[in-house]
Design a protein around this motif. Structure first.
Motif, PDB file in Angstrom:
ATOM      1  N   HIS A  53      -3.328   6.088   6.533  1.00 38.44           N
ATOM      2  CA  HIS A  53      -2.372   5.229   5.368  1.00 38.44           C
ATOM      3  C   HIS A  53      -2.809   5.636   4.052  1.00 38.44           C
ATOM      4  O   HIS A  53      -3.993   6.087   3.945  1.00 38.44           O
ATOM      5  N   TRP A  54      -1.522   6.345   2.801  1.00 40.52           N
ATOM      6  CA  TRP A  54      -2.595   6.069   2.221  1.00 40.52           C
ATOM      7  C   TRP A  54      -2.804   5.011   1.001  1.00 40.52           C
ATOM      8  O   TRP A  54      -1.730   4.005   0.969  1.00 40.52           O
ATOM      9  N   GLU A  55      -3.133   4.847  -0.234  1.00 40.39           N
ATOM     10  CA  GLU A  55      -3.373   3.501  -0.600  1.00 40.39           C
ATOM     11  C   GLU A  55      -3.186   3.823  -1.857  1.00 40.39           C
ATOM     12  O   GLU A  55      -3.890   4.386  -2.631  1.00 40.39           O
ATOM     13  N   PHE A  56      -2.123   3.734  -3.432  1.00 37.53           N
ATOM     14  CA  PHE A  56      -2.229   4.204  -4.747  1.00 37.53           C
ATOM     15  C   PHE A  56      -1.926   2.511  -5.128  1.00 37.53           C
ATOM     16  O   PHE A  56      -0.622   2.467  -5.334  1.00 37.53           O
ATOM     17  N   MET A  57      -3.011   1.941  -6.255  1.00 41.14           N
ATOM     18  CA  MET A  57      -2.164   0.455  -6.528  1.00 41.14           C
ATOM     19  C   MET A  57      -0.701   0.985  -7.478  1.00 41.14           C
ATOM     20  O   MET A  57      -0.685   0.139  -7.655  1.00 41.14           O
ATOM     21  N   PHE A  58      -0.833   2.004  -8.248  1.00 43.77           N
ATOM     22  CA  PHE A  58      -0.297   2.409  -9.114  1.00 43.77           C
ATOM     23  C   PHE A  58       1.009   2.956  -8.620  1.00 43.77           C
ATOM     24  O   PHE A  58       1.826   3.149  -9.609  1.00 43.77           O
ATOM     25  N   SER A  70       4.057   0.680 -10.551  1.00 46.32           N
ATOM     26  CA  SER A  70       4.863   0.825 -11.379  1.00 46.32           C
ATOM     27  C   SER A  70       4.445   2.110 -11.868  1.00 46.32           C
ATOM     28  O   SER A  70       5.753   2.171 -12.799  1.00 46.32           O
ATOM     29  N   MET A  71       4.511   3.011 -11.457  1.00 41.57           N
ATOM     30  CA  MET A  71       4.672   4.684 -11.639  1.00 41.57           C
ATOM     31  C   MET A  71       6.061   4.554 -11.687  1.00 41.57           C
ATOM     32  O   MET A  71       6.307   5.703 -12.263  1.00 41.57           O
ATOM     33  N   PHE A  72       6.288   4.344 -10.460  1.00 43.83           N
ATOM     34  CA  PHE A  72       7.795   4.484  -9.801  1.00 43.83           C
ATOM     35  C   PHE A  72       8.645   3.248 -10.054  1.00 43.83           C
ATOM     36  O   PHE A  72       9.734   3.296  -9.781  1.00 43.83           O
ATOM     37  N   GLU A  73       8.586   2.691 -10.779  1.00 49.14           N
ATOM     38  CA  GLU A  73       9.096   0.977 -10.833  1.00 49.14           C
ATOM     39  C   GLU A  73      10.109   0.195  -9.697  1.00 49.14           C
ATOM     40  O   GLU A  73      11.520   0.748  -9.436  1.00 49.14           O
ATOM     41  N   THR A  74       9.247   0.650  -8.893  1.00 48.35           N
ATOM     42  CA  THR A  74      10.458   0.669  -7.545  1.00 48.35           C
ATOM     43  C   THR A  74      10.658  -0.525  -7.086  1.00 48.35           C
ATOM     44  O   THR A  74      10.137  -2.147  -7.782  1.00 48.35           O
ATOM     45  N   ALA A  75      11.348  -0.962  -5.834  1.00 40.86           N
ATOM     46  CA  ALA A  75      12.460  -2.625  -6.036  1.00 40.86           C
ATOM     47  C   ALA A  75      11.733  -3.119  -6.279  1.00 40.86           C
ATOM     48  O   ALA A  75      11.967  -4.529  -7.066  1.00 40.86           O
TER      49      ALA A  75
END
Length: 337
Positions: free
Chosen positions: A266-271, A274-279
Motif C-alpha cells: 500500500h502507498w500512502e500520500f496525504m496530498f 487535495s491534489m485530486f479533490e476527491t469526493a
C-alpha cells in the motif's frame, strides 16, 4: 506580506537556497480560508520539492506544508470556519506553501487547532498526523478495537516526524504490539517514550533483529524511509498474508518478493485528496478534528522536538539541513515573522 521562497534548486549550503521576499497579500475565494500563519514545521517533502522542482526563470516558489494560525477571512462558499478561528492544517501540494505571513487553504483540509497547544506545538502535527492516520487506519485497515490482540506493527524510521505520531496512534488506539526502529540511544529512548513495546536497530538487518528479540513474523510494516535498503528484510520478516505500507520514494523494489506470502503493498500520500479533490476530501478536516480531541484529552502528545526561532530564510535553511542529514528527531518548528 513576508515570505520565504527559492528561485533555483540549490544545495542548502548555498546562500540563495532559500531567500526572504515580499509578496502581495492573497484574497480568499470559494472554499478558501485566508490564514494568518503563526507557526510552521518542516517536513521531508519541503526538502524534496526545493531540491528537485525549480520554478520557471525569474519566478519564486514558496513551499511549506504545515501550519497553525488564525483565520483572517473566508471565501463565499466556506461553511466550516469563521474569522478568528484558530486552525491547523498541512495545505495542498499544488498551491503556494505555508512559509508566508498569510496563506490560502481549502477549508475541507483544515481542522480546529487543539485548545491546549500553543501554535508551535500544534504546527508540528498536521501533515504527519494525517499521513500516520491514513496509513494505519485507511491503507493498512488496522482495527481500532483494542481488544484485538496477537498482531504487530513494525515502524521503520519510528523517531522521525511520521513515525513519532504513528507509534502513538498505534499504541494508544489499537491492540497491536508496536515495534519501532532507531539507531541512536537518544532516538531509541524517544521511540520508547512514545509508546513502542520494542525498539530495534535499523542500522542492522531488520529480519535478524526481529529474530534476535524472539518476535514472531510482523503482521503490518510501515516503511517510512530507506525502503529500498530494507526491502529484502521486509519481505523476510513480514507475516504470511501481512500488509506493507510505504510513504517514501524507493529507487526500485521487487514486489515479487511478496508473492509467496500473499502480502499486500500500500502507498500512502496525504496530498492525494487535495491534489485530486476527491469526493471524500473533507475527511481530512474530520481527521484533524479527531486528532485535536485526542491531543486535548492527553491521548496523543505533540511531536515537537526543536524550536528554531522566527520564520525566515536563515532559520529555514538550518531546518532543511537537519532534515537532509537524516538525524532529525520529531519535528522542527518555526514561529512568527
Amino acid at each position: 506580506m513576508k515570505a520565504v521562497a527559492y528561485r533555483k534548486s540549490l544545495p542548502i549550503t548555498d546562500d540563495d537556497a532559500l531567500i526572504d521576499i515580499e509578496l502581495p497579500a492573497p484574497q480568499a475565494a470559494g472554499h478558501d480560508l485566508l490564514v494568518e500563519v503563526r507557526a510552521i514545521s518542516v517536513n521531508p517533502v519541503d526538502v524534496k520539492i526545493r531540491a528537485n522542482m525549480a520554478p520557471a526563470d525569474g519566478d519564486s516558489k514558496v513551499i511549506g506544508w504545515d501550519a497553525a494560525g488564525v483565520v483572517q477571512a473566508v471565501g463565499p462558499d466556506v461553511t466550516l470556519f469563521q474569522p478568528g478561528d484558530e486552525v491547523w492544517y498541512a495545505g495542498a501540494l499544488m498551491r503556494p506553501g505555508t512559509n508566508s505571513e498569510l496563506h490560502l487553504v481549502d477549508e475541507r483540509i483544515v481542522g480546529h487547532k487543539p485548545k491546549n497547544l500553543d501554535f508551535g506545538k500544534a504546527a508540528a502535527l498536521p501533515l504527519t498526523a494525517i499521513t500516520a492516520w491514513e496509513l494505519l487506519f485507511e491503507r493498512l485497515e488496522v482495527s481500532r478495537d483494542k481488544g484485538v490482540r496477537g498482531q504487530s506493527l513494525l515502524v521503520i524510521g519510528a523517531a522521525g516526524g511520521v513515525g513519532s505520531i504513528l507509534v502513538q496512534l498505534a499504541r494508544q488506539l489499537t491492540g497491536l504490539t508496536v515495534i519501532g526502529t532507531a539507531s541512536r540511544p537518544d532516538t531509541a529512548a524517544w521511540v520508547r517514550e512514545l509508546g513502542a513495546h520494542q525498539v530495534i536497530d535499523h542500522s542492522k538487518p531488520l529480519n535478524e533483529e526481529i529474530v534476535r528479540l524472539g518476535l514472531p513474523p510482523v503482521t503490518y510494516v510501515a516503511s517510512l524511509n530507506q525502503t529500498d535498503h530494507h526491502w529484502p528484510a521486509i519481505a523476510e520478516l513480514v507475516a504470511p498474508q501481512g500488509k506493507v505500507a510505504l510513504i517514501d520514494d524507493p529507487a526500485a523494489i521487487d514486489v515479487r518478493l511478496l508473492k509467496r506470502k500473499s502480502v499486500s503493498l500500500h502507498w500512502e500520500f496525504m496530498f492525494t485528496r487535495s491534489m485530486f479533490e476527491t469526493a471524500d476530501m473533507q475527511k481530512q478536516h474530520q481527521l484533524l478534528n479527531d486528532v485535536a480531541r485526542l491531543v486535548e484529552t492527553g491521548v496523543i502528545k505533540t511531536t515537537l522536538a526543536e524550536r528554531y526561532g522566527k520564520i525566515n530564510a536563515t532559520n529555514l535553511k538550518r531546518a532543511h539541513a537537519l532534515i537532509e542529514s537524516n538525524r532529525a528527531k520529531g519535528k522542527i518548528v518555526l514561529e512568527g515573522f
